[in-house]
Scaffold this active site. Structure first.
Site, PDB file in Angstrom:
ATOM      1  N   ASP A  51       0.812  -1.213   0.000  1.00 35.23           N
ATOM      2  CA  ASP A  51       0.000   0.000   0.000  1.00 35.23           C
ATOM      3  C   ASP A  51       0.853   1.276   0.000  1.00 35.23           C
ATOM      4  O   ASP A  51       0.377   2.358   0.316  1.00 35.23           O
ATOM      5  CB  ASP A  51      -0.954   0.002   1.208  1.00 35.23           C
ATOM      6  CG  ASP A  51      -0.203  -0.138   2.516  1.00 35.23           C
ATOM      7  OD1 ASP A  51       1.022  -0.388   2.485  1.00 35.23           O
ATOM      8  OD2 ASP A  51      -0.836   0.012   3.573  1.00 35.23           O
ATOM      9  N   HIS A 255      24.135   4.573 -18.348  1.00 45.31           N
ATOM     10  CA  HIS A 255      23.042   4.832 -17.413  1.00 45.31           C
ATOM     11  C   HIS A 255      23.178   3.971 -16.158  1.00 45.31           C
ATOM     12  O   HIS A 255      22.206   3.397 -15.666  1.00 45.31           O
ATOM     13  CB  HIS A 255      21.676   4.629 -18.092  1.00 45.31           C
ATOM     14  CG  HIS A 255      21.290   5.777 -18.973  1.00 45.31           C
ATOM     15  ND1 HIS A 255      20.167   5.782 -19.762  1.00 45.31           N
ATOM     16  CD2 HIS A 255      21.875   6.985 -19.177  1.00 45.31           C
ATOM     17  CE1 HIS A 255      20.086   6.937 -20.414  1.00 45.31           C
ATOM     18  NE2 HIS A 255      21.118   7.669 -20.085  1.00 45.31           N
ATOM     19  N   ASP A 272      25.962  12.074 -13.196  1.00 45.59           N
ATOM     20  CA  ASP A 272      24.957  12.636 -14.100  1.00 45.59           C
ATOM     21  C   ASP A 272      23.695  12.784 -13.257  1.00 45.59           C
ATOM     22  O   ASP A 272      23.029  11.788 -12.932  1.00 45.59           O
ATOM     23  CB  ASP A 272      24.746  11.667 -15.273  1.00 45.59           C
ATOM     24  CG  ASP A 272      23.763  12.182 -16.319  1.00 45.59           C
ATOM     25  OD1 ASP A 272      23.003  13.124 -16.019  1.00 45.59           O
ATOM     26  OD2 ASP A 272      23.743  11.614 -17.425  1.00 45.59           O
ATOM     27  N   ASP A 283      19.823  18.872 -16.053  1.00 42.43           N
ATOM     28  CA  ASP A 283      20.486  17.613 -16.416  1.00 42.43           C
ATOM     29  C   ASP A 283      21.967  17.928 -16.607  1.00 42.43           C
ATOM     30  O   ASP A 283      22.343  18.506 -17.629  1.00 42.43           O
ATOM     31  CB  ASP A 283      19.845  17.083 -17.709  1.00 42.43           C
ATOM     32  CG  ASP A 283      20.417  15.749 -18.164  1.00 42.43           C
ATOM     33  OD1 ASP A 283      21.265  15.188 -17.449  1.00 42.43           O
ATOM     34  OD2 ASP A 283      20.000  15.283 -19.247  1.00 42.43           O
ATOM     35  N   HIS A 364      26.584   7.488 -28.030  1.00 44.74           N
ATOM     36  CA  HIS A 364      25.251   8.082 -27.842  1.00 44.74           C
ATOM     37  C   HIS A 364      25.160   9.440 -28.539  1.00 44.74           C
ATOM     38  O   HIS A 364      26.153   9.967 -29.046  1.00 44.74           O
ATOM     39  CB  HIS A 364      24.900   8.203 -26.352  1.00 44.74           C
ATOM     40  CG  HIS A 364      25.854   9.031 -25.536  1.00 44.74           C
ATOM     41  ND1 HIS A 364      25.835  10.402 -25.524  1.00 44.74           N
ATOM     42  CD2 HIS A 364      26.863   8.669 -24.688  1.00 44.74           C
ATOM     43  CE1 HIS A 364      26.762  10.845 -24.690  1.00 44.74           C
ATOM     44  NE2 HIS A 364      27.420   9.813 -24.180  1.00 44.74           N
ATOM     45  N   HIS A 368      19.568  16.291 -26.369  1.00 40.65           N
ATOM     46  CA  HIS A 368      18.119  16.040 -26.380  1.00 40.65           C
ATOM     47  C   HIS A 368      17.454  17.309 -25.877  1.00 40.65           C
ATOM     48  O   HIS A 368      18.072  18.104 -25.161  1.00 40.65           O
ATOM     49  CB  HIS A 368      17.754  14.823 -25.510  1.00 40.65           C
ATOM     50  CG  HIS A 368      18.268  14.864 -24.102  1.00 40.65           C
ATOM     51  ND1 HIS A 368      17.650  15.566 -23.101  1.00 40.65           N
ATOM     52  CD2 HIS A 368      19.361  14.295 -23.521  1.00 40.65           C
ATOM     53  CE1 HIS A 368      18.321  15.407 -21.963  1.00 40.65           C
ATOM     54  NE2 HIS A 368      19.387  14.654 -22.189  1.00 40.65           N
ATOM     55  N   HIS A 375      14.053  14.340 -20.974  1.00 41.43           N
ATOM     56  CA  HIS A 375      14.100  14.112 -22.423  1.00 41.43           C
ATOM     57  C   HIS A 375      12.791  14.690 -22.941  1.00 41.43           C
ATOM     58  O   HIS A 375      11.773  14.011 -22.985  1.00 41.43           O
ATOM     59  CB  HIS A 375      14.231  12.620 -22.755  1.00 41.43           C
ATOM     60  CG  HIS A 375      15.518  12.034 -22.266  1.00 41.43           C
ATOM     61  ND1 HIS A 375      15.752  10.696 -22.149  1.00 41.43           N
ATOM     62  CD2 HIS A 375      16.672  12.633 -21.868  1.00 41.43           C
ATOM     63  CE1 HIS A 375      16.976  10.481 -21.702  1.00 41.43           C
ATOM     64  NE2 HIS A 375      17.552  11.642 -21.524  1.00 41.43           N
ATOM     65  N   GLU A 398      26.114  16.990 -24.412  1.00 45.32           N
ATOM     66  CA  GLU A 398      26.696  16.002 -23.511  1.00 45.32           C
ATOM     67  C   GLU A 398      27.584  14.971 -24.193  1.00 45.32           C
ATOM     68  O   GLU A 398      27.294  13.773 -24.136  1.00 45.32           O
ATOM     69  CB  GLU A 398      25.594  15.304 -22.718  1.00 45.32           C
ATOM     70  CG  GLU A 398      24.425  14.761 -23.545  1.00 45.32           C
ATOM     71  CD  GLU A 398      23.405  14.047 -22.653  1.00 45.32           C
ATOM     72  OE1 GLU A 398      23.810  13.168 -21.877  1.00 45.32           O
ATOM     73  OE2 GLU A 398      22.205  14.387 -22.742  1.00 45.32           O
ATOM     74  N   TYR A 402      34.167   6.769 -23.399  1.00 37.13           N
ATOM     75  CA  TYR A 402      34.016   5.709 -22.397  1.00 37.13           C
ATOM     76  C   TYR A 402      34.918   4.539 -22.766  1.00 37.13           C
ATOM     77  O   TYR A 402      34.679   3.872 -23.778  1.00 37.13           O
ATOM     78  CB  TYR A 402      32.550   5.257 -22.340  1.00 37.13           C
ATOM     79  CG  TYR A 402      31.594   6.426 -22.258  1.00 37.13           C
ATOM     80  CD1 TYR A 402      31.252   6.987 -21.032  1.00 37.13           C
ATOM     81  CD2 TYR A 402      31.055   6.984 -23.424  1.00 37.13           C
ATOM     82  CE1 TYR A 402      30.399   8.086 -20.966  1.00 37.13           C
ATOM     83  CE2 TYR A 402      30.209   8.077 -23.370  1.00 37.13           C
ATOM     84  CZ  TYR A 402      29.876   8.626 -22.134  1.00 37.13           C
ATOM     85  OH  TYR A 402      29.035   9.706 -22.084  1.00 37.13           O
ATOM     86  N   ARG A 422      32.083  12.195 -19.249  1.00 33.50           N
ATOM     87  CA  ARG A 422      30.992  12.881 -19.962  1.00 33.50           C
ATOM     88  C   ARG A 422      30.879  14.269 -19.344  1.00 33.50           C
ATOM     89  O   ARG A 422      31.033  14.413 -18.119  1.00 33.50           O
ATOM     90  CB  ARG A 422      29.662  12.113 -19.829  1.00 33.50           C
ATOM     91  CG  ARG A 422      28.484  12.845 -20.465  1.00 33.50           C
ATOM     92  CD  ARG A 422      27.273  11.933 -20.770  1.00 33.50           C
ATOM     93  NE  ARG A 422      26.568  11.433 -19.617  1.00 33.50           N
ATOM     94  CZ  ARG A 422      26.585  10.172 -19.194  1.00 33.50           C
ATOM     95  NH1 ARG A 422      27.324   9.276 -19.834  1.00 33.50           N
ATOM     96  NH2 ARG A 422      25.894   9.786 -18.138  1.00 33.50           N
ATOM     97  N   GLU A 424      28.204  17.450 -19.445  1.00 31.46           N
ATOM     98  CA  GLU A 424      26.860  17.775 -19.925  1.00 31.46           C
ATOM     99  C   GLU A 424      26.359  19.081 -19.329  1.00 31.46           C
ATOM    100  O   GLU A 424      26.382  19.273 -18.113  1.00 31.46           O
ATOM    101  CB  GLU A 424      25.878  16.649 -19.542  1.00 31.46           C
ATOM    102  CG  GLU A 424      24.434  16.969 -19.885  1.00 31.46           C
ATOM    103  CD  GLU A 424      23.473  15.814 -19.642  1.00 31.46           C
ATOM    104  OE1 GLU A 424      23.751  14.977 -18.755  1.00 31.46           O
ATOM    105  OE2 GLU A 424      22.447  15.749 -20.340  1.00 31.46           O
TER     106      GLU A 424
HETATM  107  N1  GLY Z   1      20.529  11.868 -17.625  1.00 32.34           N
HETATM  108  C1  GLY Z   1      20.134  11.264 -18.813  1.00 32.34           C
HETATM  109  C2  GLY Z   1      20.706  11.986 -19.946  1.00 32.34           C
HETATM  110  O1  GLY Z   1      21.705  12.635 -19.804  1.00 32.34           O
HETATM  111  O2  GLY Z   1      20.165  11.980 -21.005  1.00 32.34           O
HETATM  112 MN    MN Z   2      21.022  14.417 -20.849  1.00 31.22          MN
HETATM  113 MN    MN Z   3      22.345  13.543 -18.030  1.00 38.75          MN
END
Ligand code: GLY
Ligand code: MN
Ligand code: MN
Length: 457
Positions: A51, A255, A272, A283, A364, A368, A375, A398, A402, A422, A424
């Site tokens: 619950d 991720h 991140d 982000d 990647h 975005h 996103h 970003e 890697y 990374r 970003e």
């Molecule tokens: N945190 C997810 C991305 O950077 O898209």
């Molecule tokens: Mn992002």
């Molecule tokens: Mn991110």
């Protein structure tokens, strides 16, 4: 412990005015015919266990059009007596329920403080909707969000079958309005940008606090708690997506969310993490050496990623295609890896999406949209063609590299084994060039080396 850091933040921006919500609704209805009805349901609660429910987060479209965040609500737009009428169906006031679960704005609160013409208890939805759909030709409704509301609309449409046969009235089509809303949400207003600036500043300071808290033996979850603790302390609703906190080889997992390992002195940590304020996301990713001093190998990779990121931000210009930052980042990354001897192809060959080697280490996209969703809504290639950047659009930049030494699919260069970097930031497109909303977050090698491991003074 967070009080000094708070001094770096501005006060909360003013909430969006009711007139602006009305304007958003007008922009939507101006695309409708008068015999359309628009129905937007809040999603149901998500169950954590038994619950216990997860903290409630309503749909971004509902926040966008009304600012209303309560569960079990439905927003409707219909045309009546020569004008568009907005209605909100909400949980009615109920003292017993409120004693247990908290106060409710109820019908009165919805009417007095939100941009709606009418408010009803949600127990009235079925009757009202059935009535309003009688003469509608088209229902705008996104199925699959709330099965209860899907059922109501389906039943209402079916009930109209007889009327349709007799009188030729009643809905003949149910259409998903997501595309129309996405197009509106893509260009941010001044008020939306103010909320995003606050979310960005909170996340920037949070990352700096995590840098300062970094030392040999600290755990990923402790750094996560510093970041997320500050998100709450600063009055945001918390994270805008689950925080990624990975050191060593975990930094090479895009991720990674386990966040359970101990950080070693010679490792890079990649965090991140972004905050959500009044529904708006930030982000940010930063990567730094736990020791506070980049090794030569770590520095080589960091410099390439930073150069790529700066080039990509520079490409965030009005009139450029949304793919311009990605193209700029990829070119600089390929050139850098060729310089470092990681790639032995030409730049052109390295960039090839079939046979190029860049995608082994950068797999990647660079950007975005960002807004109410991290996103965010908005078609990237309307009609198959990349969209042109316009003032008010917000996107992340970003790039990363890697080098997962654990990967069986590639031979990782030993020098860079388990380095994951990374960087970003969140960028607002303006006619005067890109504005980096997350610019307060330390990024240069000099700033990072000055800050990591040092308490805030
Ligand atoms: N945190 C997810 C991305 O950077 O898209
Ligand atoms: Mn992002
Ligand atoms: Mn991110």
């Amino acid at each position: 412990m967070f009080a000094e850091a708070m001094a770096r933040l501005p006060s909360h921006p003013a909430p969006t005015l009711l007139e602006e919500f009305e304007q958003r609704q007008d922009r939507l209805t101006s695309q409708f015919r008068h015999d359309d009805v628009f129905v937007l349901a809040s999603p149901p609660h998500a169950v954590h266990s038994n619950d216990v429910e997860y903290p409630y987060r309503t749909s971004s479209d509902l926040i966008y059009l009304t600012g209303w965040t309560e569960a079990e609500s439905v927003f409707v737009l219909r045309h009546e007596d020569g004008r568009w009428v907005s209605s909100l169906f909400v949980q009615p006031k109920d003292t017993l329920k409120e004693i247990w679960e908290g106060r409710r704005p109820g019908v009165e609160g919805a009417l007095s403080s939100y941009a709606v013409n009418e408010a009803y208890g949600n127990n009235e939805l079925e009757d009202q909707l059935s009535k309003w759909l009688t003469n509608a030709r088209r229902v705008f409704h996104r199925g699959g969000v709330n099965h209860h509301i899907d059922g109501l609309i389906e039943t209402s449409v079916q009930r109209r079958d007889r009327a349709r046969q007799h009188f030729g009235t009643g809905p003949v089509a149910v259409e998903d309005p997501s595309g129309l809303l996405a197009e509106l949400r893509l260009r941010k207003s001044a008020s939306e940008i103010e909320q995003m600036v606050y979310a960005s500043k909170v996340a920037s300071v949070a990352h700096e606090l995590a840098m300062r808290h970094s030392r040999e033996g600290v755990t990923e979850y402790q750094l996560q708690s510093v970041i997320e603790g500050f998100f709450s302390y600063a009055g945001t609703s918390g994270w805008s997506y689950p925080s990624i906190v990975g050191c060593g080889e975990n930094a090479t997992i895009l991720h990674y969310k386990t966040n359970q390992d101990v950080c070693g002195l010679d490792e890079v940590i990649l965090i991140d993490a972004g905050a959500e304020f009044r529904g708006y996301a930030s982000d940010i990713t930063r990567s730094w050496p736990i020791s506070g001093k980049f090794t030569d190998a770590q520095r080589e990779i960091y410099e390439v990623v930073l150069e790529a990121q700066l080039a990509a931000i520079e490409a965030c210009q009005v009139g450029n295609l949304y793919t311009a930052p990605h193209d700029a980042a990829r070119t600089v990354l390929a050139e850098g890896l060729i310089r470092l001897g990681v790639i032995s192809q030409s730049v052109e060959d390295a960039l090839d999406m079939g046979t190029g080697e860049l995608k082994r280490w950068y797999m990647h996209n660079t950007s975005h949209w960002i807004g109410l969703d991290v996103h965010d809504a908005g078609v990237y290639k309307p009609g198959g063609q990349p969209r042109t950047l316009e003032p008010g659009m917000c996107l992340t930049v970003e790039p990363g590299l890697y080098f997962g030494a654990w990967r069986p699919d590639v031979d990782c260069p030993e020098r860079y084994a388990n380095i994951g970097i990374r960087i970003e930031d969140d960028v607002l497109i303006t006619s005067d060039g890109p504005i980096v909303l997350t610019d307060d977050c330390p990024k240069s090698i000099e700033d990072i080396e000055r800050i990591v491991g040092k308490d805030l003074r």
